[in-house]
Design an enzyme around this catalytic site. Sequence first.
Site, mmCIF file in Angstrom:
data_model
loop_
_atom_site.group_PDB
_atom_site.id
_atom_site.type_symbol
_atom_site.label_atom_id
_atom_site.label_comp_id
_atom_site.label_asym_id
_atom_site.label_seq_id
_atom_site.Cartn_x
_atom_site.Cartn_y
_atom_site.Cartn_z
ATOM 1 C CG ASP A 1 38.279 38.711 34.667
ATOM 2 O OD1 ASP A 1 38.630 38.832 33.478
ATOM 3 O OD2 ASP A 1 39.074 38.380 35.579
ATOM 4 C CE1 TYR B 1 44.397 34.035 37.016
ATOM 5 C CE2 TYR B 1 44.331 35.892 38.532
ATOM 6 C CZ TYR B 1 45.052 35.029 37.725
ATOM 7 O OH TYR B 1 46.412 35.166 37.621
ATOM 8 C CE LYS C 1 46.837 36.153 32.025
ATOM 9 N NZ LYS C 1 45.765 36.100 32.992
HETATM 10 C C1 LIG Z 1 45.549 36.499 34.372
HETATM 11 C C2 LIG Z 1 44.183 36.831 34.847
HETATM 12 C C3 LIG Z 1 43.951 37.855 35.793
HETATM 13 C C4 LIG Z 1 45.081 38.611 36.468
HETATM 14 O O1 LIG Z 1 45.811 39.384 35.588
HETATM 15 P P1 LIG Z 1 47.381 39.706 35.734
HETATM 16 O O2 LIG Z 1 47.668 40.505 34.523
HETATM 17 O O3 LIG Z 1 48.111 38.410 35.830
HETATM 18 O O4 LIG Z 1 47.509 40.501 37.023
HETATM 19 C C5 LIG Z 1 42.633 38.144 36.133
HETATM 20 N N1 LIG Z 1 41.602 37.465 35.594
HETATM 21 C C6 LIG Z 1 41.781 36.465 34.708
HETATM 22 C C7 LIG Z 1 40.605 35.748 34.147
HETATM 23 C C8 LIG Z 1 43.073 36.121 34.293
HETATM 24 O O5 LIG Z 1 43.250 35.110 33.437
#
Ligand SMILES: *Cc1c(COP(=O)(O)O)cnc(C)c1O
Length: 381
Positions: free
Chosen positions: A175, A102, A200
Amino acid sequence: MRQGFDTRAIHDGQEFDPTTGAIIPPIYQTSTFVQDGIGGLRGGYEYGRSGNPTRSSLETLLASLEGGRRAFSFSSGLAAEDALLRAVLKPGDHVVLGNDVYGGTHRLINRVHGAWGVRNTTVDLGDLNAVEGALATPGTRILWIETPSNPLMKISDIAALADLGHAAGALVVVDNTFASPALQQPLALGADVIVHSTTKYLGGHSDVIGGALVIDDEELAGNVGFIQFAAGAVSSPMDAWLTVRGIKTLGVRMARHSENAQAIAEALVGHPAIEAVYYPGLPTHPGHELAARQMSGFGGMLSVALAGGAPAARRFAESTTVFQLAESLGGVESLIGYPSEMTHASVRGTELEVSDNVIRLSVGIEDVADLLADIEGALPR
Ligand SMILES: *Cc1c(COP(=O)(O)O)cnc(C)c1O
């Protein structure tokens, strides 16, 4: 016997309010807690940065769903990542991360922590020899894995990478934002820490920004808890409550996201306007077998490369109506994005660059016939 995932998603950390019987625990929208005499705390709560019952509810729930001892919730995914990095690294240390990580994670490690002397190497996580080589760099403290990756849905072997990371003495971080704990359980596969952008799929309704860490090791959890308290990027009570509310339906949402994405991927294979479809649920996807083994569903994210190049890709992204043009992903509503100028604009000209004919779809849980009609109507014919 441990209860099933969906039962835990609806009940863990969510006992009814003992004073009124309210089935939904209240939002503790408070900054501080009255003491019964000096040091006489009720339930350990003292001040909202150090702890809040609504945040505790979310943290208990996340620990349960990922199968870890402790969870920590933050005001964004990147705030969660930053807390972890600060708890683990010191100047001179080295981090190994995927070359399709990311973009915000790369920016945080490379530019923010890089300014404090933290070094990093990006590597193809599918090339285990290359990973082993990068891990041999003196001072390596973290192996950072993201699978499925963004936007080409590459699948990395968490168990194999965890073995390599541990052999090199590194902490193995996954992640898990794209899969969510409903489809992938990295701690059970050998990872040490789970990172989430709860913005998300966990929140799931595009109405809150948040992040979390789930950790099994007590000592590391203690260090992360200290940074959460001392640096203070905690989630607000309202945000924590909305995220718990979203998580109740995570299991059914992920099943529907996966079902809709599979149908769309299959419909787009062989379409004259489409050059390639990137979805791990397709048997032709290079990570299909690994994903089938490591995940319990293929998720709601897919990308396509347009045969007509950048102009066709831009026209497609601007022509759908049910799929709305926006950053982010993981909500019940379908979104369409143009990575090379949106999510991945900051990595143009680097090895993280995404081709300008690629379009990313976050497939929502609307009726699949409407989603298919929207896409087909927007593609060049
Ligand atoms: C959106 C995202 C992040 C960062 O998260 P935020 O809530 O925007 O700070 C980190 N890793 C992945 C895979 C993401 O899609």
